[in-house]
Motif scaffolding. Sequence first.
Motif, PDB file in Angstrom:
ATOM      1  N   VAL A 124       0.840  -1.200   0.000  1.00 31.03           N
ATOM      2  CA  VAL A 124       0.000   0.000   0.000  1.00 31.03           C
ATOM      3  C   VAL A 124       0.872   1.245   0.000  1.00 31.03           C
TER       4      VAL A 124
ATOM      5  N   LEU B  84       2.246   6.601  -6.898  1.00 32.54           N
ATOM      6  CA  LEU B  84       1.182   7.420  -7.463  1.00 32.54           C
ATOM      7  C   LEU B  84       1.458   8.900  -7.207  1.00 32.54           C
TER       8      LEU B  84
ATOM      9  N   GLY C 186       3.955  10.263  -9.670  1.00 35.62           N
ATOM     10  CA  GLY C 186       3.353  10.592 -10.962  1.00 35.62           C
ATOM     11  C   GLY C 186       2.550  11.863 -10.905  1.00 35.62           C
ATOM     12  N   MET C 187       1.793  12.031  -9.827  1.00 33.59           N
ATOM     13  CA  MET C 187       0.948  13.217  -9.719  1.00 33.59           C
ATOM     14  C   MET C 187       1.780  14.481  -9.564  1.00 33.59           C
TER      15      MET C 187
ATOM     16  N   THR D 258       2.843  15.489 -13.141  1.00 31.65           N
ATOM     17  CA  THR D 258       1.820  16.150 -13.943  1.00 31.65           C
ATOM     18  C   THR D 258       1.480  17.522 -13.373  1.00 31.65           C
ATOM     19  N   MET D 259       1.522  17.660 -12.042  1.00 36.15           N
ATOM     20  CA  MET D 259       1.252  18.975 -11.470  1.00 36.15           C
ATOM     21  C   MET D 259       2.341  19.964 -11.870  1.00 36.15           C
TER      22      MET D 259
ATOM     23  N   TYR E 194       3.956  19.941 -14.701  1.00 31.56           N
ATOM     24  CA  TYR E 194       3.652  20.367 -16.062  1.00 31.56           C
ATOM     25  C   TYR E 194       2.448  21.290 -16.099  1.00 31.56           C
ATOM     26  N   PHE E 195       1.473  21.008 -15.222  1.00 30.47           N
ATOM     27  CA  PHE E 195       0.254  21.824 -15.212  1.00 30.47           C
ATOM     28  C   PHE E 195       0.575  23.257 -14.841  1.00 30.47           C
TER      29      PHE E 195
ATOM     30  N   HIS F  17       3.876  26.408 -17.692  1.00 29.53           N
ATOM     31  CA  HIS F  17       3.431  26.431 -19.088  1.00 29.53           C
ATOM     32  C   HIS F  17       4.572  26.638 -20.066  1.00 29.53           C
TER      33      HIS F  17
ATOM     34  N   GLU G  40       6.936  24.747 -20.394  1.00 24.93           N
ATOM     35  CA  GLU G  40       7.342  23.424 -20.864  1.00 24.93           C
ATOM     36  C   GLU G  40       6.557  22.977 -22.096  1.00 24.93           C
ATOM     37  N   ILE G  41       5.477  23.704 -22.424  1.00 20.51           N
ATOM     38  CA  ILE G  41       4.598  23.256 -23.519  1.00 20.51           C
ATOM     39  C   ILE G  41       5.401  23.151 -24.814  1.00 20.51           C
ATOM     40  N   ILE G  42       5.253  22.005 -25.503  1.00 20.80           N
ATOM     41  CA  ILE G  42       6.066  21.773 -26.689  1.00 20.80           C
ATOM     42  C   ILE G  42       5.269  21.925 -27.970  1.00 20.80           C
ATOM     43  N   THR G  43       3.988  22.251 -27.869  1.00 17.70           N
ATOM     44  CA  THR G  43       3.171  22.390 -29.075  1.00 17.70           C
ATOM     45  C   THR G  43       3.688  23.538 -29.940  1.00 17.70           C
TER      46      THR G  43
ATOM     47  N   GLN H 219       2.569  25.986 -32.960  1.00 16.39           N
ATOM     48  CA  GLN H 219       1.373  26.420 -33.694  1.00 16.39           C
ATOM     49  C   GLN H 219       1.772  26.600 -35.139  1.00 16.39           C
TER      50      GLN H 219
ATOM     51  N   ASP I  69       1.058  29.195 -38.191  1.00 18.40           N
ATOM     52  CA  ASP I  69       1.172  30.568 -37.689  1.00 18.40           C
ATOM     53  C   ASP I  69       2.619  30.970 -37.431  1.00 18.40           C
TER      54      ASP I  69
END
Lengths: 158, 358
Positions: A10, A17, A20-21, A24-25, A27-28, A31, A33-36, A38, A41
């Motif tokens: 347990v 867990l 992992g959380m 993600t937090m 990354y949340f 911003h 770090e965002i690899i998108t 566009q 444009d």
Amino acid sequence: MFITKYIKDVWGAVRSLATGMRRTMYYFTHHKEIITQQYPDNRDTLVLPERFKGEVVMPHDENNEHRCTGCTACELACPNGTIKVITKFDISPEGKKKKAIDKLVYHLELCTMCNLCIEACPSDAIKMAQTFEHSVFDRNELTKILNNPGSKIMEGVE
Amino acid sequence: MWSFSHIADEINEWLNKTFNPTLALTIEMVIAGVAVIGLFATLGLVLVLMERKVSAWMQIRLGPNRVGPKGMLQSLADTLKLLVKEGLTPNGADKLLFNLAPFIAMIVAMLLMAPIAFAKDFQLWDLNIGILYVSAVSSIMVISILMAGWSSNNKYSLMGAMRSGAQIVSYELSAGLSVLSIVVLTGSLQVSDIIQSQADGWWIFKGHIPVVVAFITFIIAVTAETNRAPFDLAEAESELTAGFHTEYSGMKFALFFLAEYVNVFIVCAIGATLFLGGWMPFHIGNWQGFNHVMDFIPSSIWFFGKTFFLIFVIMWFRWTFPRLRIDQLLNLEWKYLLPISMVNLLVTTAMAILGWHF
């Protein structure tokens, strides 16, 4: 003992867990770090990753010389017949015959960008370019000849 | 003061003055129904957008950012698209059950809205067995899923529905047991009583570790009950295309989709009511000044703030954890959550009897 293993299970689950959380937090909340990209444009300022594989090219220097010896290692390495090396024999000033490339034909429409030809090349004659806008109206334009017309092999590349 | 209860009282008074009591009651019911449907629509739009933004940021993406300012109209555009799509009924399907299933899902979600206290003295129906009512009605949800899966005449749908049945039946237990630990501490099943008992501090702070354990169990169990990742075996895209709603399209699909989000809202609202004090502001024991400052924040903001925090936590789970296999899922419930919550209930009961909580 059973109960200690149970509690350990347990505890390990909760801890992994939480790891992992936390990721993600992070990354949340970060911003930057965002690899998108566009893409249409930011076409002018687009920065692709270093290892991006767009198409195979053969770099030439200012004297229109390349490093390809015509060994056909890339042709043999290619899993789907994308590259075809057409060789010829140059006559050197001493009168000796020397193998050289006439044309290095590259079928972009067949290429899967697997990078095997670049790894196979013993003299680093070809490399992957970052260009990726390959759409054309006539598919014959996708068959490319990588060496420039009139180019010859660089001095000292065997 | 502009509070929800004040507005409700004004309307009630005016209606009773203008019409006879029966008509006034009917009109009030209609208003409540319209308000619930309006809340559903808003929740659907807001939660879908929130989910897409949260998921995008957690996966280092941008998320919807083209439709409207910062992509805020994206879910509205999607809803419009779903509205004009054809609601197809497959040839081999059981027509009646197939068309009934999405409405059952919605009706269950609507029924669950009744005992939730949205603000101070603002509740549709403060029945004395509110929590029992919620846990009883929420298990009807599985019938709509089974109905959808069975009537689709599609093996993926049936498999998804069966998995969902196994899952909800198992996790109902630990959700119920963790809810019981708060009922034991409060000594009442009535929602308003439970909220009143948290006037001097929320249960998660007053109840020490057992209540924290119960809270964690509750969150895990309700994530499983609402069929969301990491427990989304019922719709597991990669194995079952879309599980029980594979054959649904257009507005019937949208109803399932909406029901999922409304259910998430409801379970989070219940969680907020039980563990985080519902609309009750953050109070610390006898600090009169501090408590007074906290009272200035409207109770509806407290309620929705807590609920949306819990919704965010559940979304955080969804976009962090990989999906469980069916055997892992049942192992987690029967080998871990159920024994833990049983022992935890025992400890909480001892604590309530001996008065060890604040």
